[in-house]
Enzyme design. Sequence first.
Site, PDB file in Angstrom:
ATOM      1  N   LYS A  88      17.124  28.054  47.456  1.00 15.83           N
ATOM      2  CA  LYS A  88      16.701  26.896  46.930  1.00 15.83           C
ATOM      3  C   LYS A  88      18.038  26.215  46.622  1.00 15.83           C
ATOM      4  O   LYS A  88      18.756  26.704  45.588  1.00 15.83           O
ATOM      5  CB  LYS A  88      15.767  27.211  45.648  1.00 15.83           C
ATOM      6  CG  LYS A  88      15.565  25.439  45.115  1.00 15.83           C
ATOM      7  CD  LYS A  88      14.418  25.686  44.248  1.00 15.83           C
ATOM      8  CE  LYS A  88      14.307  24.371  43.175  1.00 15.83           C
ATOM      9  NZ  LYS A  88      13.236  24.833  41.995  1.00 15.83           N
ATOM     10  N   ASP A 109      11.642  30.192  37.990  1.00 12.74           N
ATOM     11  CA  ASP A 109      13.077  29.944  38.318  1.00 12.74           C
ATOM     12  C   ASP A 109      13.978  30.552  37.284  1.00 12.74           C
ATOM     13  O   ASP A 109      13.825  30.307  36.097  1.00 12.74           O
ATOM     14  CB  ASP A 109      13.402  28.445  38.499  1.00 12.74           C
ATOM     15  CG  ASP A 109      12.786  27.920  39.910  1.00 12.74           C
ATOM     16  OD1 ASP A 109      11.933  28.308  40.360  1.00 12.74           O
ATOM     17  OD2 ASP A 109      13.441  26.886  40.174  1.00 12.74           O
ATOM     18  N   LYS A 166      18.875  30.460  44.123  1.00 12.90           N
ATOM     19  CA  LYS A 166      18.849  29.107  43.985  1.00 12.90           C
ATOM     20  C   LYS A 166      20.440  28.905  43.214  1.00 12.90           C
ATOM     21  O   LYS A 166      20.817  29.382  42.511  1.00 12.90           O
ATOM     22  CB  LYS A 166      17.856  28.892  42.687  1.00 12.90           C
ATOM     23  CG  LYS A 166      18.017  27.167  42.354  1.00 12.90           C
ATOM     24  CD  LYS A 166      16.756  27.021  41.431  1.00 12.90           C
ATOM     25  CE  LYS A 166      16.823  25.653  40.604  1.00 12.90           C
ATOM     26  NZ  LYS A 166      15.803  25.373  39.755  1.00 12.90           N
TER      27      LYS A 166
END
Length: 233
Positions: free
Chosen positions: A196, A110, A171
């Site tokens: 996400k 991430d 995300k």
Amino acid sequence: MTDDADTADAFDAHAIDDPASLPLAEFAATIDHTVLGPETTLADVERVLDEAADHGMNVCIPPCYVAEAVEYAPDVTTATVVGFPHGQHTPAAKRAEAEDAWRAGADELDLVINVGRLKAGDDDAVREDIAEVVATAPLPVKVIIETALLTDDEKQRACAAARDADAAMVKTSTGFAGGGATVADVELMSEYLPVKASGGVGSYEEAIAMLEAGAVRIGASSGVAIVDGHPDA
């Protein structure tokens, strides 16, 4: 640590047609049970890994604990962070973090974008920063764009940069810049890549709302409460 091919296949993800009808196991697999606070200990990470294993979730943990986490719970899909939490690391530092996480056994990364570069209009630098991490480690990269700090135009440009850099997913948030995931942001972002939704999602109902908006993953520190809210839990 899971098989690289299996992890990559999971990112051939499209919006879920009817999230509320997902069986418990499939719903749980959308949750990245998360512990990333500055006071996180190895005991905290092991607790999250135990909870993830018991409930069928993934985890997202600090990079310093990846090797120990993979040894402790090898069957749990383990994500870690790069350039966290502000994204202002140099490209070389982000590459080094990504390679270190991969070699330690992480399954997913991430990555936080450089928000300042984006706001200054240097979209090429943002895209290249992402692309270098994507090229460094053979792992799916989820790009954190930090929606709370961006205008809608900036969100679109950030998502376009992630898409053009061959990232696997975008995300919403780190959880360290205020705000969090919103239905509107997930809808916007899902036009570019799988999403996400992370930040402020604390219940089954909130998770379903994000999945209905187009998310395919949920990042949350309250993963157990979310999964326990499923009708079949």
